[in-house]
Write a protein that holds these residues in place. Structure first.
Motif, PDB file in Angstrom:
ATOM      1  N   VAL A 266       0.847  -1.138  -0.142  1.00 35.76           N
ATOM      2  CA  VAL A 266      -0.055   0.159   0.139  1.00 35.76           C
ATOM      3  C   VAL A 266       0.885   1.253   0.023  1.00 35.76           C
ATOM      4  N   VAL A 267       2.214   1.076   0.058  1.00 38.83           N
ATOM      5  CA  VAL A 267       3.145   2.394  -0.006  1.00 38.83           C
ATOM      6  C   VAL A 267       2.768   3.246  -1.442  1.00 38.83           C
ATOM      7  N   PRO A 268       2.612   2.703  -2.274  1.00 36.55           N
ATOM      8  CA  PRO A 268       2.393   3.859  -3.660  1.00 36.55           C
ATOM      9  C   PRO A 268       1.127   4.561  -3.273  1.00 36.55           C
ATOM     10  N   LEU A 269       0.059   3.745  -2.798  1.00 32.63           N
ATOM     11  CA  LEU A 269      -1.303   4.557  -2.439  1.00 32.63           C
ATOM     12  C   LEU A 269      -0.994   5.618  -1.573  1.00 32.63           C
ATOM     13  N   TRP A 270      -0.295   5.346  -0.799  1.00 32.57           N
ATOM     14  CA  TRP A 270       0.166   6.348   0.578  1.00 32.57           C
ATOM     15  C   TRP A 270       0.707   7.495  -0.133  1.00 32.57           C
ATOM     16  N   GLU A 271       1.778   7.307  -0.818  1.00 34.10           N
ATOM     17  CA  GLU A 271       2.763   8.335  -1.493  1.00 34.10           C
ATOM     18  C   GLU A 271       1.995   9.260  -2.420  1.00 34.10           C
ATOM     19  N   ARG A 272       0.971   8.690  -3.122  1.00 31.28           N
ATOM     20  CA  ARG A 272       0.340   9.420  -4.102  1.00 31.28           C
ATOM     21  C   ARG A 272      -1.067  10.231  -3.754  1.00 31.28           C
ATOM     22  N   THR A 273      -1.371   9.947  -2.276  1.00 28.27           N
ATOM     23  CA  THR A 273      -2.632  10.524  -1.780  1.00 28.27           C
ATOM     24  C   THR A 273      -2.257  11.852  -1.236  1.00 28.27           C
ATOM     25  N   GLU A 274      -3.018  12.698  -1.579  1.00 28.29           N
ATOM     26  CA  GLU A 274      -2.704  14.295  -0.898  1.00 28.29           C
ATOM     27  C   GLU A 274      -3.561  14.424   0.568  1.00 28.29           C
ATOM     28  N   ARG A 275      -4.763  13.929   0.237  1.00 30.24           N
ATOM     29  CA  ARG A 275      -5.863  14.294   1.317  1.00 30.24           C
ATOM     30  C   ARG A 275      -6.261  12.670   1.925  1.00 30.24           C
ATOM     31  N   PHE A 276      -5.872  12.542   3.187  1.00 28.06           N
ATOM     32  CA  PHE A 276      -6.267  11.403   3.865  1.00 28.06           C
ATOM     33  C   PHE A 276      -7.747  11.692   4.679  1.00 28.06           C
ATOM     34  N   ARG A 277      -8.637  10.889   4.551  1.00 25.99           N
ATOM     35  CA  ARG A 277      -9.824  11.241   5.635  1.00 25.99           C
ATOM     36  C   ARG A 277     -10.089   9.780   6.135  1.00 25.99           C
ATOM     37  N   ILE A 278      -9.622   9.625   7.435  1.00 27.12           N
ATOM     38  CA  ILE A 278      -9.743   8.267   8.329  1.00 27.12           C
ATOM     39  C   ILE A 278     -10.820   8.284   9.369  1.00 27.12           C
ATOM     40  N   TYR A 279     -11.587   7.243   9.652  1.00 20.93           N
ATOM     41  CA  TYR A 279     -12.562   7.140  10.610  1.00 20.93           C
ATOM     42  C   TYR A 279     -11.971   5.929  11.292  1.00 20.93           C
ATOM     43  N   SER A 280     -11.914   5.804  12.614  1.00 24.20           N
ATOM     44  CA  SER A 280     -11.676   4.348  13.381  1.00 24.20           C
ATOM     45  C   SER A 280     -12.763   4.306  14.697  1.00 24.20           C
ATOM     46  N   PRO A 281     -13.454   3.257  14.549  1.00 23.66           N
ATOM     47  CA  PRO A 281     -14.149   2.863  15.924  1.00 23.66           C
ATOM     48  C   PRO A 281     -13.322   1.939  16.830  1.00 23.66           C
ATOM     49  N   TRP A 282     -12.459   1.623  16.202  1.00 25.28           N
ATOM     50  CA  TRP A 282     -11.556   0.426  17.285  1.00 25.28           C
ATOM     51  C   TRP A 282     -10.188   0.792  17.493  1.00 25.28           C
ATOM     52  N   LEU A 283      -9.657   1.339  16.694  1.00 30.19           N
ATOM     53  CA  LEU A 283      -8.035   1.561  16.682  1.00 30.19           C
ATOM     54  C   LEU A 283      -7.550   2.673  16.557  1.00 30.19           C
ATOM     55  N   ILE A 284      -6.251   3.073  16.842  1.00 31.56           N
ATOM     56  CA  ILE A 284      -5.431   4.215  16.567  1.00 31.56           C
ATOM     57  C   ILE A 284      -5.036   3.818  15.392  1.00 31.56           C
ATOM     58  N   PRO A 285      -5.297   4.622  14.196  1.00 30.04           N
ATOM     59  CA  PRO A 285      -4.894   4.318  12.899  1.00 30.04           C
ATOM     60  C   PRO A 285      -3.308   4.517  12.398  1.00 30.04           C
TER      61      PRO A 285
END
Length: 281
Positions: free
Chosen positions: A104-123
């Motif tokens: 998933v590294v390429p996806l992380w590198e090209r993404t400019e805006r992350f929106r993360i919702y977590s009901p269970w764990l620290i992301p």
């Protein structure tokens, strides 16, 4: 939210519609097409309805029979994408956790805006190495994977460099996430302390949804990562789901916005995190 497999099934139906359009443009009935390829007519029907996934050879043969060879590679690319939308963990992790993290590294590198919702764990982007180690060790033991946890932790920590790059992170956590003891008291104390530090980063916004918030309108949903407006990843018990259909992406974006309205930020969020630290004793 839609069911886990709905995005995959809709994508298959969309591919089937394209096959039907190519066939009709060629002036062929399903029966005529199937006969030319030595198939039973029901095989062509299942492809067009999305009930069955065509192989790459099937797609190329279909296009050849319709005189549309130029469409073949695009269809093959689409089909490969569909097959990658729902991947069982046992397949994704068959070479170990390190490989799964690297994928998933390429996806992380090209993404400019992350929106993360977590009901269970620290992301992932704001996890400590000790917290990551506790999580991946548990995953390895439960799924019977090879022991490459230290190498996988190293990859995940290196992935966090994106937090300091040209990216923005909007992270929403249910307050209960702060209370789940992952890795024991010391690990959680360190993780929560790091969360307080991460809140000071200019690229990071962290909101906490209090346990006493009125959830009549929107209760906790499955955790998800929304990468720009490109795709959503959802981690299920059995598999890794990728959502790419535009209307579903819009649903996740809208849900994130609604959850964000329930969250507290700044001093109020810090107060909740600090209270969780103090509860560790």
């Amino acid at each position: 939210m839609t069911s886990p497999s709905s995005s995959v099934q809709e994508a298959r139906r969309a591919l089937g519609q394209r096959l039907a359009e190519i066939r009709r443009t060629a002036g062929l009935t399903k029966r005529a097409l199937a006969q030319s390829l030595g198939w039973h007519e029901s095989k062509a029907s299942r492809f067009e309805s999305g009930a069955r996934s065509p192989s790459e050879r099937d797609l190329r043969d279909w296009c050849s029979a319709c005189g549309a060879e130029g469409e073949a590679e695009d269809l093959v690319s689409t089909a490969r994408g569909i097959e990658g939308m729902y991947i069982e963990w046992r397949k994704m992790e068959r070479y170990g956790l390190k490989w799964a993290q690297e994928s998933v590294v390429p996806l992380w590198e090209r993404t400019e805006r992350f929106r993360i919702y977590s009901p269970w764990l620290i992301p992932g982007p704001v996890q400590t190495a000790s917290y990551i180690t506790a999580l991946l060790t548990s995953i390895r033991e439960r799924r019977g994977l090879i022991d490459d946890v230290p190498a996988a932790v190293k990859v995940r920590v290196e992935k966090q460099e994106v937090v300091y790059g040209n990216h923005t992170f909007a992270i929403l956590l249910e307050e209960s996430v702060l209370r789940y003891r992952i890795g024991g008291t010391d690990v959680m104390a360190g993780q929560l302390g790091y969360l307080l530090s991460a809140m000071a980063l200019p690229s990071v916004s962290i909101g906490i949804i209090p346990q006493d918030a009125d959830r009549s309108g929107l209760w906790p949903v499955e955790g998800f990562f929304l990468y720009d407006d490109e795709l959503v990843n959802v981690e299920l018990i059995s598999a890794h789901l990728t959502v790419v259909q535009k209307h579903e992406l819009a649903m996740y974006a809208e849900t994130f916005s609604e959850l964000a309205e329930l969250a507290v930020y700044g001093p109020a969020a810090r107060e909740l995190i600090t209270a969780a630290i103090e509860s560790l004793g």
